[in-house]
Design a protein around this motif. Structure first.
Motif, PDB file in Angstrom:
ATOM      1  N   TRP A  56      35.915 -15.134  43.797  1.00 25.18           N
ATOM      2  CA  TRP A  56      35.705 -16.113  42.768  1.00 25.18           C
ATOM      3  C   TRP A  56      35.233 -15.466  41.590  1.00 25.18           C
ATOM      4  O   TRP A  56      34.429 -15.224  41.303  1.00 25.18           O
ATOM      5  CB  TRP A  56      34.432 -17.138  43.159  1.00 25.18           C
ATOM      6  N   MET A 268      22.272  -9.952  42.725  1.00 26.45           N
ATOM      7  CA  MET A 268      23.299 -11.174  42.998  1.00 26.45           C
ATOM      8  C   MET A 268      23.317 -11.735  41.401  1.00 26.45           C
ATOM      9  O   MET A 268      24.414 -11.988  41.261  1.00 26.45           O
ATOM     10  CB  MET A 268      22.540 -12.121  43.751  1.00 26.45           C
ATOM     11  N   PHE A 269      22.280 -11.674  40.781  1.00 29.46           N
ATOM     12  CA  PHE A 269      22.257 -12.130  39.273  1.00 29.46           C
ATOM     13  C   PHE A 269      23.397 -11.432  38.663  1.00 29.46           C
ATOM     14  O   PHE A 269      24.200 -11.953  37.893  1.00 29.46           O
ATOM     15  CB  PHE A 269      20.877 -12.236  38.711  1.00 29.46           C
ATOM     16  N   GLY A 272      26.835 -11.897  39.541  1.00 23.95           N
ATOM     17  CA  GLY A 272      27.386 -13.543  39.022  1.00 23.95           C
ATOM     18  C   GLY A 272      27.640 -13.575  37.565  1.00 23.95           C
ATOM     19  O   GLY A 272      28.430 -14.030  37.102  1.00 23.95           O
ATOM     20  N   PHE A 273      26.595 -12.924  36.701  1.00 19.83           N
ATOM     21  CA  PHE A 273      26.539 -13.191  35.324  1.00 19.83           C
ATOM     22  C   PHE A 273      26.913 -12.216  34.539  1.00 19.83           C
ATOM     23  O   PHE A 273      27.303 -12.284  33.318  1.00 19.83           O
ATOM     24  CB  PHE A 273      25.147 -13.817  34.739  1.00 19.83           C
ATOM     25  N   MET A 278      31.781 -13.788  41.245  1.00 17.65           N
ATOM     26  CA  MET A 278      30.806 -14.785  41.822  1.00 17.65           C
ATOM     27  C   MET A 278      30.742 -15.131  43.198  1.00 17.65           C
ATOM     28  O   MET A 278      29.782 -15.609  43.636  1.00 17.65           O
ATOM     29  CB  MET A 278      31.041 -16.051  40.784  1.00 17.65           C
ATOM     30  N   ALA A 281      28.524 -12.737  44.718  1.00 20.15           N
ATOM     31  CA  ALA A 281      27.237 -12.934  44.340  1.00 20.15           C
ATOM     32  C   ALA A 281      26.691 -14.333  45.255  1.00 20.15           C
ATOM     33  O   ALA A 281      25.653 -14.163  45.804  1.00 20.15           O
ATOM     34  CB  ALA A 281      27.017 -13.374  42.831  1.00 20.15           C
TER      35      ALA A 281
ATOM     36  N   LEU B 143      21.521 -20.419  42.175  1.00 19.30           N
ATOM     37  CA  LEU B 143      21.612 -20.236  40.720  1.00 19.30           C
ATOM     38  C   LEU B 143      22.961 -20.079  39.965  1.00 19.30           C
ATOM     39  O   LEU B 143      23.475 -21.263  39.008  1.00 19.30           O
ATOM     40  CB  LEU B 143      20.936 -18.910  40.202  1.00 19.30           C
ATOM     41  N   ILE B 144      23.701 -19.480  40.665  1.00 23.36           N
ATOM     42  CA  ILE B 144      25.211 -19.305  40.166  1.00 23.36           C
ATOM     43  C   ILE B 144      26.214 -20.556  40.187  1.00 23.36           C
ATOM     44  O   ILE B 144      26.574 -20.905  39.314  1.00 23.36           O
ATOM     45  CB  ILE B 144      25.906 -18.280  40.743  1.00 23.36           C
ATOM     46  N   PHE B 147      24.903 -23.251  38.025  1.00 22.42           N
ATOM     47  CA  PHE B 147      25.373 -22.780  36.793  1.00 22.42           C
ATOM     48  C   PHE B 147      26.842 -23.326  36.604  1.00 22.42           C
ATOM     49  O   PHE B 147      27.203 -24.016  35.614  1.00 22.42           O
ATOM     50  CB  PHE B 147      25.087 -21.378  36.387  1.00 22.42           C
ATOM     51  N   VAL B 236      20.162 -18.718  31.738  1.00 22.47           N
ATOM     52  CA  VAL B 236      21.624 -18.803  31.836  1.00 22.47           C
ATOM     53  C   VAL B 236      22.342 -20.148  31.171  1.00 22.47           C
ATOM     54  O   VAL B 236      23.270 -20.018  30.900  1.00 22.47           O
ATOM     55  CB  VAL B 236      21.975 -18.655  33.301  1.00 22.47           C
TER      56      VAL B 236
END
Lengths: 312, 297
Positions: A56, A268-269, A272-273, A278, A281, B143-144, B147, B236
């Motif tokens: 993803w 994980m963070f 994802g970012f 993702m 994550a 969180l993801i 988001f 975020v």
């Protein structure tokens, strides 16, 4: 949460009970809270569960990946490193956050004057008015070149004890672990204190008559009788350590130096970012969730606590 | 003649314990002194960084390097004006977001708590456990997907992205506390109100709420702490300065004033003032609010 809330009366849905508002009104009132819960909690939770099994990437449709993500995780040295760090951190934080507040609670419990006892509890809660983020920033400062710790050691003439604590691979993880020293965390202290005050006076007096010393009283009487508080704090601490990566994020930003302070939550963070992976994550998130649920269930099974019942 | 020995006997017994067991007494005394000293030391270590912070927030750079530990005069109050002009936008946003969330949480959890406590309807248990189940899932792990979802809803960089999810998540705890409180209220009160023709809303407003002020305070304080301190979610979902809240704003502020410790620490002190005010006025609710979050586990 252990008690079954609706035990007393099995519901009878034979039409409307006398004096009850119409059903449509009840459902209408429930609509907004439940809708919010579905939109902002259930949908993302379902999405997290599903996407853990997909590749993803942002901006592209996700593709089914089966167990790929999990297989990759097991071979990912960074993830394994983060698990190792979590273990070290977890054991340290767990020991320290359960014992230090207990000692403090004992100290407060032994204060004779109720006024002083209340005052010291208020004092220990007071630091909680500082936002958590700012507390971590303060610790970042404490560890910095111009910080309190450096100045303190310089004052003692211990110049060769001074490190860049957060940037040295040997000390970074322990610097993160020591945030919050001396760990007299208000919440934990209050929970312990509540447990201690719940011990019936008759038991304490009986112990005094039997000539139990101070240490014996604490170890053989207080600890067993506040087991349910210990259990509660264990679970809360466990959840906090496993999910919490705000401190690492503020202190080192990327789990550095190298991956010395990387923890699974932060990984994980970042996936994802920052790395735009993702699905990966989401897989980490799912693993952590499964771990926490297993831990909570097992722990509750193993440590059975029964509240003291004066009637028996 | 007969009196004198008895008086001396009395004195003897009165002062006897001090003479009889000097070793035992001094050991207990030593123990309690160590205990107390340890306690004072812990309190000192807990508060020292904060005291240092306040002192240093009133120094300029020169004073910071030359009188490191002690307060220095003249005090540099301009640190505070500088920090405040930089932070007041964030603070207002934080206050707005927190207040709105608290309002939503209290309203939602009062209604659901009341309905679950007092009425029977098909699906009651299902809905109740459906709400409670969400307490088991830690927010950080969602969180993801959360988001991505609010991004698809087009909510990024709005106030609603910081209010609605908090209401959704935190109403559950409030519902749980209020439901158990409402079901302890004597139901006869509600029944007599019903006879007088009061509907759901008047029962809530005139009976349930006035009786449950302490619990409401706890719910409000718990929510306040949770929303005010939240960091990752606003980090975020919000990047624009005009809706940014204090926790994330502090991160930017920290970068802007790097190595100017006076203004930096003045900012830290300012960030603690709003909750500090809440703490001063609602100390008891505050302390209860902290521990009742414990039920969450």
């Amino acid at each position: 949460m252990n008690s079954t809330p609706f035990r007393r009366a099995r519901p009878r849905y034979s039409g409307r009970a006398a004096g009850q508002p119409p059903l449509w009104l009840i459902y209408a009132l429930l609509f907004v809270p439940i809708a919010l819960l579905i939109v902002f909690n259930y949908v993302p939770a379902a999405s997290a569960l599903f996407h853990a099994f997909t590749h993803w990437d942002p901006g592209r449709p996700s593709a089914w990946a089966g167990l790929d993500n999990f297989q990759q995780l097991l071979d990912d040295p960074v993830f394994l490193k983060s698990l190792k760090n979590l273990c070290k951190l977890g054991i340290f934080v767990f020991i320290v956050n359960l014992t230090a507040p207990f000692l403090v609670a004992e100290m407060i419990f032994h204060l004779r004057s109720e006024r002083w006892s209340y005052a010291s509890r208020v004092a220990l809660v007071l630091p909680m008015i500082v936002p958590g983020v700012v507390v971590f920033m303060i610790w970042q400062y404490i560890y910095s070149d111009a910080g309190i710790l450096t100045a303190f050691l310089e004052g003692l003439g211990l110049n060769n004890w001074i490190y860049g604590w957060l940037s040295h691979p040997k000390t970074a993880l322990w610097a993160v672990a020591c945030v919050g020293f001396p760990f007299a965390h208000g919440f934990n202290v209050l929970v312990y204190y509540a447990g201690l005050t719940n011990i019936p006076v008759s038991i304490l007096e009986a112990a005094e008559v039997d000539g139990l010393g101070a240490a014996g009283k604490i170890m053989r009487l207080h600890v067993p009788l506040i087991l349910s508080q210990i259990r509660l704090l264990t679970i809360v601490t466990m959840i906090g350590v496993t999910n919490g990566f705000e401190s690492v994020y503020i202190l080192t930003r990327d789990g550095g130096p190298g991956y010395e302070t990387m923890v699974p939550g932060l990984y994980m963070f970042l996936n994802g970012f920052v790395f735009d992976r993702m699905g990966y994550a989401a897989a980490i998130g799912l693993l952590l969730l499964v771990f926490l649920l297993t831990f909570t269930v097992l722990f509750n099974r193993l440590v059975r606590t029964e509240d003291y019942d004066p009637g028996t | 003649m007969t009196l004198e020995p008895s008086i001396s006997e009395q004195i003897e017994t009165a002062i006897a314990p001090h003479h009889v067991q000097p070793r035992g007494m001094s050991r207990i005394y030593l123990w309690s002194v160590t205990w107390r000293l340890g306690f004072i030391l812990i309190l000192f270590l807990t508060f020292f960084p904060f005291v240092f912070l306040v002192i240093t927030s009133l120094k300029d750079t020169h004073q910071f390097y030359h009188t490191f530990w002690l307060p220095a005069w003249p005090m540099t109050w301009s640190n505070y004006t500088q920090a405040f002009t930089d932070l007041n936008g964030y603070i207002l946003n934080s206050i707005f977001v927190t207040a709105t969330s608290i309002f939503g949480i209290v309203v939602c959890s009062t209604i659901t708590g009341f309905l679950f406590a007092r009425y029977r309807f098909p699906g009651r248990e299902l809905l109740y456990y459906m709400m409670l189940a969400m307490l088991m899932v830690p927010g950080a792990l969602m969180l993801i997907p959360q988001f991505v979802w609010v991004q698809q809803l087009g909510l990024l960089n709005t106030y609603s992205v910081m209010v609605l999810p908090y209401i959704a998540g935190m109403q559950v705890m409030g519902m749980f506390l209020l439901r158990s409180f409402f079901s302890q209220i004597d139901q006869a009160l509600f029944e007599s109100a019903q006879v007088d023709g009061a509907g759901v809303f008047r029962e809530i407003w005139h009976i349930a709420l006035p009786l449950s002020k302490p619990v409401l305070g706890v719910v409000a304080i718990m929510s306040a702490l949770g929303v005010w301190n939240s960091f990752l979610w606003p980090l975020v979902t919000v990047s624009g300065e005009d809706v940014m809240v204090l926790t994330v704003g502090m991160l930017r502020y920290n970068g802007r004033v790097a190595h100017q410790y006076g203004p930096m620490f003045a900012g830290y002190v300012i960030s603690a003032i709003p909750l500090g005010i809440l703490f001063v006025f609602f100390t008891r609710a505050f302390m209860r609010g902290i521990t009742s979050g414990a039920l969450k586990a």
